[in-house]
Design a protein around this motif. Structure first.
Motif, mmCIF file in Angstrom:
data_model
loop_
_atom_site.group_PDB
_atom_site.id
_atom_site.type_symbol
_atom_site.label_atom_id
_atom_site.label_comp_id
_atom_site.label_asym_id
_atom_site.label_seq_id
_atom_site.Cartn_x
_atom_site.Cartn_y
_atom_site.Cartn_z
ATOM 1 N N ALA A 61 -11.763 -0.967 10.492
ATOM 2 C CA ALA A 61 -12.840 -0.622 11.433
ATOM 3 C C ALA A 61 -12.883 -1.561 12.633
ATOM 4 O O ALA A 61 -13.526 -1.254 13.633
ATOM 5 C CB ALA A 61 -14.185 -0.650 10.693
ATOM 6 N N GLN A 62 -12.200 -2.709 12.538
ATOM 7 C CA GLN A 62 -12.180 -3.632 13.677
ATOM 8 C C GLN A 62 -11.583 -2.924 14.891
ATOM 9 O O GLN A 62 -10.616 -2.180 14.760
ATOM 10 C CB GLN A 62 -11.285 -4.844 13.370
ATOM 11 C CG GLN A 62 -11.870 -5.816 12.373
ATOM 12 C CD GLN A 62 -10.849 -6.890 11.992
ATOM 13 O OE1 GLN A 62 -9.717 -6.892 12.467
ATOM 14 N NE2 GLN A 62 -11.274 -7.784 11.123
ATOM 15 N N GLY A 63 -12.144 -3.192 16.034
ATOM 16 C CA GLY A 63 -11.612 -2.562 17.244
ATOM 17 C C GLY A 63 -10.171 -2.935 17.500
ATOM 18 O O GLY A 63 -9.471 -2.261 18.255
ATOM 19 N N THR A 64 -9.693 -3.995 16.866
ATOM 20 C CA THR A 64 -8.327 -4.445 17.122
ATOM 21 C C THR A 64 -7.295 -3.689 16.287
ATOM 22 O O THR A 64 -6.100 -3.928 16.415
ATOM 23 C CB THR A 64 -8.196 -5.942 16.797
ATOM 24 O OG1 THR A 64 -8.669 -6.145 15.463
ATOM 25 C CG2 THR A 64 -8.999 -6.794 17.767
ATOM 26 N N THR A 65 -7.741 -2.797 15.412
ATOM 27 C CA THR A 65 -6.789 -2.003 14.621
ATOM 28 C C THR A 65 -6.699 -0.599 15.196
ATOM 29 O O THR A 65 -7.720 0.072 15.377
ATOM 30 C CB THR A 65 -7.236 -1.925 13.142
ATOM 31 O OG1 THR A 65 -7.288 -3.241 12.606
ATOM 32 C CG2 THR A 65 -6.275 -1.089 12.308
ATOM 33 N N THR A 66 -5.488 -0.132 15.485
ATOM 34 C CA THR A 66 -5.337 1.226 16.045
ATOM 35 C C THR A 66 -4.648 2.177 15.081
ATOM 36 O O THR A 66 -4.845 3.368 15.130
ATOM 37 C CB THR A 66 -4.511 1.201 17.346
ATOM 38 O OG1 THR A 66 -3.231 0.608 17.070
ATOM 39 C CG2 THR A 66 -5.236 0.416 18.434
ATOM 40 N N MET A 67 -3.802 1.626 14.220
ATOM 41 C CA MET A 67 -3.119 2.530 13.283
ATOM 42 C C MET A 67 -2.811 1.826 11.971
ATOM 43 O O MET A 67 -2.732 0.593 11.914
ATOM 44 C CB MET A 67 -1.860 3.138 13.895
ATOM 45 C CG MET A 67 -0.773 2.192 14.248
ATOM 46 S SD MET A 67 0.699 3.064 14.874
ATOM 47 C CE MET A 67 0.215 3.534 16.518
ATOM 48 N N VAL A 68 -2.696 2.670 10.932
ATOM 49 C CA VAL A 68 -2.444 2.162 9.581
ATOM 50 C C VAL A 68 -1.136 2.762 9.094
ATOM 51 O O VAL A 68 -0.958 3.990 9.111
ATOM 52 C CB VAL A 68 -3.616 2.541 8.640
ATOM 53 C CG1 VAL A 68 -3.291 2.175 7.205
ATOM 54 C CG2 VAL A 68 -4.901 1.853 9.090
ATOM 55 N N CYS A 69 -0.221 1.881 8.693
ATOM 56 C CA CYS A 69 1.086 2.338 8.198
ATOM 57 C C CYS A 69 1.084 2.266 6.679
ATOM 58 O O CYS A 69 1.131 1.171 6.098
ATOM 59 C CB CYS A 69 2.193 1.444 8.760
ATOM 60 S SG CYS A 69 2.365 1.564 10.537
ATOM 61 N N PRO A 70 1.011 3.418 6.006
ATOM 62 C CA PRO A 70 0.934 3.392 4.545
ATOM 63 C C PRO A 70 2.311 3.226 3.902
ATOM 64 O O PRO A 70 3.347 3.400 4.551
ATOM 65 C CB PRO A 70 0.348 4.767 4.216
ATOM 66 C CG PRO A 70 0.834 5.649 5.307
ATOM 67 C CD PRO A 70 0.981 4.787 6.534
ATOM 68 N N GLY A 71 2.293 2.927 2.622
ATOM 69 C CA GLY A 71 3.545 2.782 1.872
ATOM 70 C C GLY A 71 4.274 4.108 1.708
ATOM 71 O O GLY A 71 5.487 4.137 1.513
ATOM 72 N N HIS A 72 3.524 5.196 1.768
ATOM 73 C CA HIS A 72 4.132 6.530 1.607
ATOM 74 C C HIS A 72 3.445 7.481 2.589
ATOM 75 O O HIS A 72 2.234 7.432 2.754
ATOM 76 C CB HIS A 72 3.927 7.058 0.178
ATOM 77 C CG HIS A 72 4.512 6.184 -0.879
ATOM 78 N ND1 HIS A 72 5.775 6.376 -1.397
ATOM 79 C CD2 HIS A 72 4.005 5.100 -1.509
ATOM 80 C CE1 HIS A 72 6.020 5.451 -2.318
ATOM 81 N NE2 HIS A 72 4.959 4.657 -2.407
ATOM 82 N N GLY A 73 4.223 8.363 3.183
ATOM 83 C CA GLY A 73 3.650 9.398 4.038
ATOM 84 C C GLY A 73 3.474 8.951 5.486
ATOM 85 O O GLY A 73 3.904 7.873 5.883
ATOM 86 N N ARG A 74 2.832 9.821 6.233
ATOM 87 C CA ARG A 74 2.728 9.631 7.691
ATOM 88 C C ARG A 74 1.799 8.490 8.081
ATOM 89 O O ARG A 74 0.886 8.130 7.332
ATOM 90 C CB ARG A 74 2.197 10.926 8.323
ATOM 91 C CG ARG A 74 3.233 12.014 8.470
ATOM 92 C CD ARG A 74 2.569 13.339 8.813
ATOM 93 N NE ARG A 74 1.838 13.273 10.072
ATOM 94 C CZ ARG A 74 2.388 13.475 11.266
ATOM 95 N NH1 ARG A 74 3.658 13.774 11.354
ATOM 96 N NH2 ARG A 74 1.667 13.419 12.363
#
Lengths: 110, 580
Positions: free
Chosen positions: B249-262
């Motif tokens: 939720a921090q404004g400094t995070t734009t994307m999350v790269c998961p271990g599996h999938g998109r």
């Protein structure tokens, strides 16, 4: 799935062996359509060698019943395994076309 | 594949958002349980590979990309594992570029590092997948107790490949800072933040560089077949999800790269975290997913899928039949709408994919968990593929409810719960007679049809239900024999007993039985319910579901099943404990 055909005067019997599934149902439909296109209007499917039928197979049977519903046309199945018979019975297909215990009884009844 | 602003392109170098001078080379795989995604980051001072994956070919491909980078500009190589599950690292073991001790620095949270150094088969999940892990050296243990004793104190570490880093344990705080964390600096490049997020496994971490968070498998941690694996912890997971949510939720995070999938845009990830936490809270008292339970789930999966296949084929067939009759009646629109309720093609495709997977599985002798998980995937898709309520308005609701129960029971079992039963004293005679009556008469009486002759829509709806609701026992003579005015009280789960009796009656009807006799009696402390059907002479024997499926169903109902088969008859005997 393998299909062999035998003609008994105006009646045509298709002997089917193997599974009728997504990959083989179109082959069955084509084989039936070839007979219908050749003006064969009395078709019996001998299912003694059919071990499995998917909904794709059921759709082919229904499509055939639609094509063979003119006066004088006949479409029936015979020699079903209990597993396939159960599917057809519970799906309600036994009131769309006749199902006979054996080929002999089917041809004698026509 | 072109990427949007919130996506990264797989198998291509591109700037790492928010990290000046850093580039990222993602390897995004189609979602499966064999191997994870991999993310390779290049800074001016280091090459950082996150999760090299479970497949040697994947690790080999990454080794080639790393080799090219080092030819252009030689830098030390670090391999970070978001956790030490085999699908995230096993691929490196046979690949020389990674296996040569000291050439590559492996960095794993302390607990996972110790497991890898021992070649542990539990925390790594190697045992569950019937494979082995060779002990491996982990030069950089992350989040160690020693460093936690000295927060905010930069610690210089040097390695055998000449690499040098500065690692600082950060002090505890609020929000995402409530997670144990440390910051690693590789020379002058952007720092890598490490957050301890146990729950999926004790060693799970999230990594952040720039505005991108690499979260491992935390978003899958509550999924069936994953929750309950060795090292899984509900309490830890709930705490980690709270900290992870703040991190995203921090404004400094734009994307999350998961271990599996998109790759997931941060806003979407926040919604997913909320859903995962809700699921996790509901997972109290689940059984551990070990090899024994995986084998049990796999056996149940095969039985279940056989029944599901049959039921879905019948339901699709019944819809085709309704559509056909509607068409014959000139109701073309109605016929088309009806045929579309279930996609027979989708269902056939899913079932045939499972059958092929199962066949291959038995040939190769792979681990049971793969079969159990595959069944879970197919069932999840099947649940999305049909509208139970709409279907139950047209065809016999008994089929739809049983199909729904089979699907949800399997997911329940795969999750580690026992499917719920309600074994209480019930009059088995009343249950049996009610069921037989329900299966013998149309659910839509003539009066219903006649009452709506001035309402076209209602008339069409009842007409379809009448066609689709053909009673199972309409062409079979069924008699229920019991002592007059006597109750047969037995401890039973009513719904499961009714499902069991329906399966038996369907098998007998399918065997062309023309007469079925149901008898109730009492022997010693048991209520005995026997169902007997005659078999026409010369009939081929039905492949009975008695090997595993029906006895297991009977057991869940609270009873014991015994089957006798002769040339003339099939007899099913169900015994249940009599209630006083």
């Amino acid at each position: 799935m393998d299909i062999t055909t035998a003609d008994h005067e105006e009646k045509t019997v298709l002997f089917i062996t193997g599974r009728i599934d997504t990959s083989t149902a179109p082959d069955l439909e084509q084989a039936i359509n070839r007979q219908i296109d050749g003006q064969k209007r009395c078709i019996l499917l001998d299912f003694s060698g059919v071990t499995y039928i998917s909904s794709g197979g059921l759709r082919v049977l229904l499509a055939t019943a639609k094509k063979l519903k003119n006066p004088g046309d006949k479409f029936a199945l015979c020699s079903l395994s209990p597993e396939v018979l159960k599917i057809l019975k519970l799906a309600g297909f036994t009131s769309i076309f006749s199902i006979y215990p054996s080929e002999g009884e089917a041809l004698a009844g026509w | 594949m072109p990427a949007g602003n919130d996506q990264l392109t797989s198998l291509a170098w591109q700037p790492l958002p928010g990290a000046d001078g850093a580039e990222i080379y993602p390897l995004i795989r189609k979602l499966d349980t064999i191997s994870s995604n991999s993310y390779l980051i290049a800074t001016c001072d280091a090459l950082i590979l996150i999760d090299p994956g479970g497949l040697p070919e994947q690790a080999e491909a990454l080794a080639q990309v790393i080799g090219t980078c080092r030819e252009e500009h030689d830098r030390p190589v670090f391999v970070f594992l978001t956790h030490a599950h085999i699908d995230h690292f096993l691929g490196v073991q046979p690949v020389p570029a990674f296996a040569h001790s000291g050439a590559v620095i492996f960095a794993v949270q302390e607990c996972g590092a110790l497991s890898l150094e021992k070649g542990d088969s539990s925390i790594t999940q190697a045992g569950l997948f019937s494979t082995e892990v060779s002990p491996m050296k982990v030069a950089l243990h992350l989040l160690t107790p020693e460093r936690s004793a000295c927060p905010n104190t930069p610690c210089q570490l040097a390695f055998s490949n000449s690499a040098e880093i500065t690692i600082t344990r950060d002090s505890a705080g609020e929000g995402s800072e409530s997670l144990d964390r440390e910051t690693i600096r590789f020379g002058n490049g952007p720092p890598l933040e490490v957050y301890h997020t146990p729950g999926h496994s004790p060693d799970s971490i999230c990594l952040k560089m720039g505005s991108v968070v690499f979260c491992g498998d935390i978003l899958f941690a509550a999924s069936p077949g994953i929750a309950g694996i060795a090292g899984w912890s509900q309490d830890d997971l709930i705490r980690s999800l709270t900290g992870f949510e703040d991190l995203v939720a921090q404004g400094t995070t734009t994307m999350v790269c998961p271990g599996h999938g998109r790759i997931i845009p941060a806003a979407n990830a926040s919604r997913m975290i909320t859903a995962v936490r809700t699921e996790t809270v509901a997972l109290e008292n689940i059984a551990e997913l070990n090899s024994t339970r995986a084998a049990m789930a796999a056996a149940y999966a095969e039985d279940c899928m056989e029944q599901i296949n049959e039921l879905f084929t019948i339901m699709a067939g019944r819809l085709y039949y309704v559509s056909w009759v509607a068409d014959e009646l000139g109701e073309t629109d109605l016929a088309e709408k009806t045929a579309d309720i279930i996609s027979g093609q989708t269902i056939d495709g899913l079932m045939e994919a499972f059958q092929a997977f199962s066949k291959e599985h038995h040939t190769s002798g792979e681990s049971s968990i793969l079969l159990a998980l595959k069944a879970g995937q197919v069932i999840a898709k099947l649940r999305q593929s049909f509208d139970q309520d709409r279907l139950a308005q047209i065809i016999d609701p008994g089929f739809v409810q049983r199909a729904g129960r089979l699907l949800s029971d399997y997911i329940t079992l795969l999750r580690g719960f026992t499917p719920p039963t309600d074994v209480v004293a019930r009059d088995i005679r009343v249950l049996t007679e009610t069921l037989v009556t329900g299966l013998s008469v149309s659910a839509c009486p003539d009066a219903d049809l006649l009452s709506c002759d001035d309402d076209d829509e209602a008339f069409a709806s009842i007409l379809l239900a009448r066609i689709g609701g053909r009673p199972l026992l309409e062409d079979v003579a069924v008699s229920v024999r019991a002592e007059e005015d006597r109750e047969y009280l037995g401890y039973i789960d009513a719904d499961t007993l009714c499902d069991l009796l329906t399966y038996i009656l369907e098998d007998l009807t399918g065997s062309n039985a023309s007469r079925i006799t149901i008898e109730l009696g009492q022997k010693e402390r048991d209520v005995v319910l026997s169902v007997c059907g005659d078999i026409p002479p010369g009939s081929r024997p039905l492949q009975l579901k008695t090997k595993r499926f029906l006895p297991a169903l009977c057991e869940r109902a609270g009873g014991r099943l015994h089957v006798q088969k002769s040339e003339q008859a099939l007899r099913f005997e169900i015994r249940v404990d009599a209630a006083a």
